[in-house]
Every structure is written in C-alpha cells, then in structure tokens.
Design a protein around this motif. Structure first.
Motif, short mmCIF file in Angstrom:
data_model
loop_
_atom_site.label_atom_id
_atom_site.label_comp_id
_atom_site.label_asym_id
_atom_site.label_seq_id
_atom_site.Cartn_x
_atom_site.Cartn_y
_atom_site.Cartn_z
N SER A 257 -1.55 9.26 -2.89
CA SER A 257 -1.54 8.83 -1.49
C SER A 257 -2.90 8.22 -1.15
O SER A 257 -3.94 8.67 -1.64
CB SER A 257 -1.26 10.02 -0.57
N PHE A 258 -2.90 7.18 -0.29
CA PHE A 258 -4.12 6.48 0.08
C PHE A 258 -4.06 6.07 1.54
O PHE A 258 -2.99 5.96 2.13
CB PHE A 258 -4.31 5.19 -0.75
N THR A 259 -5.23 5.78 2.10
CA THR A 259 -5.35 5.07 3.37
C THR A 259 -6.16 3.82 3.10
O THR A 259 -7.32 3.90 2.69
CB THR A 259 -6.04 5.94 4.43
N LEU A 260 -5.53 2.63 3.30
CA LEU A 260 -6.14 1.37 2.92
C LEU A 260 -6.22 0.43 4.12
O LEU A 260 -5.31 0.38 4.95
CB LEU A 260 -5.32 0.68 1.82
N ASP A 261 -7.32 -0.32 4.22
CA ASP A 261 -7.43 -1.41 5.18
C ASP A 261 -6.87 -2.67 4.52
O ASP A 261 -7.42 -3.15 3.52
CB ASP A 261 -8.89 -1.62 5.58
N LEU A 262 -5.79 -3.21 5.06
CA LEU A 262 -5.11 -4.36 4.48
C LEU A 262 -5.10 -5.51 5.47
O LEU A 262 -5.12 -5.31 6.69
CB LEU A 262 -3.68 -4.00 4.09
N SER A 263 -5.06 -6.73 4.93
CA SER A 263 -5.01 -7.94 5.74
C SER A 263 -3.67 -8.63 5.52
O SER A 263 -3.00 -8.43 4.50
CB SER A 263 -6.15 -8.89 5.35
N ALA A 264 -3.29 -9.47 6.49
CA ALA A 264 -2.05 -10.22 6.36
C ALA A 264 -2.09 -11.06 5.09
O ALA A 264 -3.07 -11.74 4.80
CB ALA A 264 -1.85 -11.12 7.58
N GLY A 265 -1.03 -10.98 4.30
CA GLY A 265 -0.96 -11.71 3.03
C GLY A 265 -1.29 -10.86 1.82
O GLY A 265 -1.00 -11.27 0.69
#
Length: 697
Positions: A250-258
């Motif tokens: 399990s993770f918590t990630l900062d993601l961007s569109a695309g």
C-alpha cells in the motif's frame, strides 16, 4: 394595575371612536395573574412587547411572516428547546453574503464556533479558538474518485524478468481514471494525492522445485516506467499442490494528470513454472485530496474524534483489502487481507497488558511456508530473551535455558534417542543409545552408563533397596547407575511413573503421552521468583523471545504475533474495570502511536505521534447470522434475516467437519444482494451446510 386595566377597558367600550394609545405601566404596577395578554381585542397586525421608551428593544409577533422577531441578540442562561423543524439564522437575509456563526461561549477559555462560510459556501468548525476546518474532511470535501479492478482469468506466466499483470474486470471506475478492460495500464486524469494498494497471487503450475516470485508497482510520469520505491513484495511458491502465495503493498502517492500505473511480477528464484491465479491479483486507487469526504481513503486528524462506538472502513463494501494506515511517511498498516481472509500487521505488536487469544495462536517465521521455524520469547536474562523454539531442521523444540516444573510432574517423557553420544555435552545431560540400548549421563568428563546392569559392576537395585533401612539410595559424591540392559526401565508410584514405552507420567499412574502432566492449577513455572526477566527463546539461528518483562510488568515479544482467532481481549480477567485499556505502537525515541479504550467516556480513542487522544469516528453497522441449508447440487441460496441498505460482507465457515480449505476443494459466495446470498461448493462437498455472518449497513 388591575383597576387601571378595568378603567381602560371601560373607556374603550364607551368611546369606540377613540384610539387607545400604547400602554406604559409605572414601576409600581403589579399583576398577580399568570398571563398578560397583548392585543386582547384581537385587532390583529403586529403585536409588540417593548423594553424601554428610549431603549426601544422589543419582542414582536410579525403578522406578515408569522413568527416572533427579537430586535437584538438573545442570551439564554438555561436550556433551549425547539419543537419546530428549523432554526434560521439571519432570517431577514440582512447579512446575505456574510459568514453566519453559532458560538459556544467558554468564558475565559477560547470559544468553540460553527459557521457557514459565505465565501466557500461550506460549513466549518473551530475547536477551542483554533483554525476553521471544513466539515467531513481535513481538506477537500468533493466527490471521491476511485479505481478498482482485478485479474479475473489468471494464467499469466511468471518467468525470470518482470511481466505485466492484466486487469480483466473493473469493479469500480470514476472519471479520474482511464483503463481498457484487459490492459495492465491505468492512466490518472487529475492531479492529486492518491492511496494505492495492489495484490498479486502466484502459484506453481508444474515442477517440484521450491521457487520464489515477487511483484512491484510501476509508475510512468512521462519519461517511461520505473518501479515505485519500496513496492517490491515477495511470494514463496513451494510445490504444485502447495504453491499459491499472495503479496500486497500500500502507498500514498502524489500523482499528476497523465501519470500511468501498472503492476508486474517475476520469478526471482527456482525453476518451477509459475502463473497468476484467477481473481488473486488486483489494483485499487483512490484520490485522497488531503482527506476528502465520500468514498475512498480517509485521513484522520488527531484533533477530530467521534462519540460513536464503531468506525467502519470500506463502508460501501467495495471489497478487496481494507487498510488502516498509521502515518503517511511511517506507512505502517493494520489491514484485512481479503485473499487470505485474515488481519495482518506490517510490523511487530507489543501488548503492554494481558493478551488473550480466543482460538489458536500460531508462531512461525514464515507463515506462507509449509515448513518453518518458530520462536516464542518469554522474559529476558541479562538483557537477552529466553526462547521456546521449534527447530524445523532438527524436527524438535528447543529451550534456551533451564526449565523448572516447580516440583510438579513431568509425564510420558522419552529420552533423547541416538546411535552415538551427542556432541558438546554438559554435566547432567542424558541420552539413550539405540545401538546398545543403554542410557548414559555426562558426568562432566565421561559418559556414565546408568542402565541397571552396567556401571562398573554395581549391585542390582533390588539388593541395595532391600538392605537399606530408610529405603533411600545415597551415592555420596560417586556415580549411581541403574542398568536394565535390554529390558524396560519402569517406575510406578503415586506421584510419577515411567512405563515400558518410556512415557513419563506426573500425577498419573499410567501416562498416555511422552510427557503426561495430570495436575490442576500451575503446571509449569518460568523464572525463580525474583525481579529478573523470564522468557522462552525460539531459535532458528536467531533468537526470538516471548517472556515476562518485570521492569514493565508485562509480557513482551521480539517478533510479530499472528492469530487465526477472531478476538483479541485486553484485560481478559477484568482486573481493571474502569481503567483505560490500550494498544501502543512503540516508536522508540519517537512518540508512540496509541489506540485505547477510554473508561471514563466509554469509547475508543487514538493518539498519533504522542498527540492528544481523540475519539474514533464510527458508523452504525447491521449484523446478521445463521446457518445455510445443505448445498445439495453444489449451491444454495440463503435469505437474510435482517434488512440491509446495500449488499453486506458475508463470511461463511463449514458447519461440520470436512476438507474445506484444502487445495483439492473450494467454495465461494456470489450473487450477494440486500436480501440474500448464494454459496457454491465443488462436487466433493455436496450436502454440506455452513454457518454464516453478514456485516453491513
């Protein structure tokens, strides 16, 4: 005042054309009646009770809006009761576009405030004069976004070199995500913080070589795919009949569109053929947005609590693994492993109080392996844990220190059987030689034969015993040997016995096991009664300890604790009613994390990183249970006794002894609705019935 009212009423009757002015009583006017009526003649219109001629403050019945108007603030020293359905603030809309507040006045302390923020158009609250927080979140309160898909077909070959895991069935997908059915790739369409959980299940399809496989999460931010740091999860695949294993992360990630995500797996060791299992691999993604409301991940601020007794994760019953995570960077979790149907802690568990296990407790270094060492640590000796260890290589239990039975019996014991003397003996060590059928003890320098006919020509036992007045055999400082030759050595007494098979009984005349202790109360004592540590060591090359920590007055473990039971009870003997009970995540030099039961408020509370305790938010569950009919014809549909608003989680167990759970049999639940569910078994289990429990809302 009564006389004045009568005079005014008389004048009104005599002079109807004369308008009656406002009534202004003097300071001396009194009225013994319980009621003063304004507009007693029912002329209608607004009716006003005014306070002070110059002050001009009033309580007025507004005949146009059909409600009372109060010309200024209202302070209530007692309670406030409301029979209507609404309390409207700024009812005249005079403050349109302005923030409206409800204030809990705390005197010299900071006030608590609930307000409607006219700028953000959201309800907010402030505790003890602190910053305002939007209700329902620690940040965004928008609609939750999530993606949930799994590999429904399986069969993907896992060889040396990572292979993409396709996701053939989508359970849930919102507009935040793009995915083509059967593809391994998921595209994120919106910037944000996301909670990601994946699971992969592999199995040996052919071959007998013990093998290992591993999975990882891949992320493409625009420059090609790369493994997410810390995403590797290992699986141990033993044989074709016992080779299935599941790994998850399990993770918590900062993601961007695309940005794009996918999961991969490879065979990391061994040569057996490995493939994915149908329904065993899945990927779940949800947008957190700083703890947004609705479905998906929830981040709990320690300054927020609940008075409810239950906090539900996966309240919408989307299924899959359900995780309670402690800290974003810490990322330690307590999660429900849906593949193995059990709870898993990602780190060690320390119980400061009593730990009661209702059911069996399992201790193993590798729970996925068929053969594994296991260590139970009990107490410490000079800062070293003492262990009770199962040594799988030698097929035996090992104890790291002396064992005292406190003058109680040890029954049905067979001595160490070996064809030659053990190496590196210590004084007093005994073994039975299977080559000459004699029993020996190490004197400190040589092995002494203690069988009845040996030992350097000593007198036989009967001769010594019959000539001894007090029936006591005393050897002084010399060796005492009993040699029975090829015959059995048998002891029969009121307190203990040894039978012809070598079984030792304590408190029983005839033992039924190698060591048979038939006593009530304490049958084993560890420790010598002082303040030192007492423990059991399980040794698999590394000491694993379970024992009593006298300095903390608590049992301690050096490794993880695993149980197949369903309940862990704190303060099981109820010696501390009215006292707080808790589970502490020890962080060493850092502040601890604590989940506890507050006896004063009768609710569960938590503290993150040494912060203040706050109550844990809960919902209202619905629980139903029963027994299915026999599964003749492979399946049976069962109706719920209670009503659910959405399909509940259903767990079943066999109602009678069978082989459910072995690799050659199976059962599964399907067609779960708010009123019923169906259980299907393989043909070898026709006619079985099942106990079931359903949990939902």
């Amino acid at each position: 005042m009564k006389k004045l009212l009568v005079i005014i009423a008389g004048i009104t009757l005599l002079l109807p054309q004369l308008a009656l002015a406002d009534f202004v009583p003097s300071d001396e006017d009194e009225n013994a009646s319980n009621t003063i009526i304004l507009d007693a003649d029912d002329t209608g219109g607004n009716v006003t009770l005014q306070f002070g001629a110059s002050l001009g403050k009033y309580l007025r019945w507004n005949s146009s809006t059909l409600n009372f108007d109060l010309s200024d603030d209202l302070t209530i020293d007692g309670g406030f009761s409301q029979n209507g359905l609404n309390i409207t603030l700024d009812a005249d809309n005079a403050g349109a576009g302005n923030t409206v507040n409800i204030i809990a006045n705390q005197g010299s302390d900071n006030d608590g405030t609930i307000r409607y923020n006219a700028t953000t158009n959201e309800w907010e609250y402030s505790n003890d004069g602190g910053a305002f927080t939007t209700f329902g979140s620690g940040g965004s309160s928008g609609t939750a976004e999530y993606f949930d898909a799994y590999d429904s077909t399986g069969g993907t070959s896992i060889d040396a070199g990572f292979t993409d895991i396709p996701l053939g069935t989508e359970r849930k997908k919102t507009t935040d995500f793009t995915h083509s059915t059967g593809s391994a790739e998921i595209t994120v369409n919106t910037d944000g913080t996301y909670y990601v959980n994946y699971a992969v299940t592999t199995d040996i399809t052919s071959g007998t070589n013990r093998s290992e496989s591993e999975a990882r999460l891949m992320l493409d931010t625009g420059s090609g795919y790369a493994a997410v740091a810390g995403s590797i999860a290992k699986m141990y695949n033993r044989t074709a009949t016992q080779g299935d294993a599941t790994a998850s992360r399990s993770f918590t990630l900062d993601l961007s569109a695309g940005d794009k995500l996918k999961i991969q797996a490879q065979r990391s060791s061994g040569s057996s053929n490995i493939a994915t299992l149908a329904g065993g691999s899945a990927l779940v993604i949800s947008r957190v947005e700083g703890g947004g409301g609705g479905e998906g991940n929830h981040t709990q601020n320690t300054d927020i609590g609940t008075d409810s007794n239950t906090f539900i994760l996966d309240n919408d019953d989307t299924g899959g693994n359900v995780t309670l995570q402690f800290g974003t960077a810490l990322a330690e979790t307590l999660f429900w492993d849906s593949s193995n149907s059990r709870f898993t802690l990602t780190d060690a568990l320390r119980a400061e109080g009593n730990l009661a296990v209702i059911g069996q407790a399992y201790v193993a270094d590798d729970h996925a392996a068929t053969d594994s060492d296991g260590t139970l640590s009990l107490g410490r000796n000079s800062n070293t844990w003492e262990n009770l260890t199962w040594n799988d290589t030698n097929d035996q239990f090992q104890i790291s220190d002396d064992l005292s039975f406190g003058q109680n019996q040890i029954r049905d014991v067979a001595l160490h059987n070996a064809s030659s003397a053990p190496g590196s003996p210590v004084a007093g060590q005994i073994y039975h030689n299977t080559s000459d059928n004699n029993t020996y003890i190490w004197s400190g320098s040589v092995w002494e034969d203690i069988t009845a006919s040996g030992g350097g020509g000593s007198s036989d036992f009967e001769g010594v015993y019959t000539t001894d007045v007090d029936k006591t055999l005393t050897t002084g400082n010399g060796a005492f040997t009993i040699n029975t030759g090829t015959n059995d050595f048998i002891v029969a007494s009121n307190d203990w016995s040894i039978d012809a098979s070598g079984n030792i009984g304590i408190g029983i005349a005839s033992a039924t096991a190698p060591i048979d202790i038939e006593r009530t109360g304490a049958v084993m004592e560890i420790g010598n009664g002082n303040a030192a540590l007492s423990y059991i060591t399980f040794d698999d090359g590394t000491d694993h300890l379970f024992g009593w920590d006298s300095s903390n007055a608590a049992f301690g473990f050096t490794d993880n604790i695993f149980t197949n039971g369903t309940i862990i009870t704190l303060d099981y003997d109820n010696t501390g009613p009215g006292a707080n009970v808790g589970i502490i995540v020890n962080q060493g030099s850092d502040n601890n994390g604590i989940i506890g039961y507050d006896a004063a408020s009768n609710q569960w509370v938590l503290s993150n990183d040494g912060g203040a305790f706050e109550a844990i938010a809960t919902g209202v569950p619905v629980i139903d249970y029963g027994t299915t009919a026999n599964t003749a014809g492979n399946s049976v549909t069962t109706a719920f006794n209670k009503t659910f608003t959405s399909p509940p989680v259903v767990v079943v167990t066999p109602n009678s002894s069978d082989t459910i759970g072995n690799n050659d049999t199976w059962y599964h639940i399907s067609n779960t609705t708010t009123t019923q569910f169906t259980i299907t078994v393989d043909s070898s289990n026709n006619g079985e019935s099942f106990n079931w429990i359903a949990i939902g809302t």
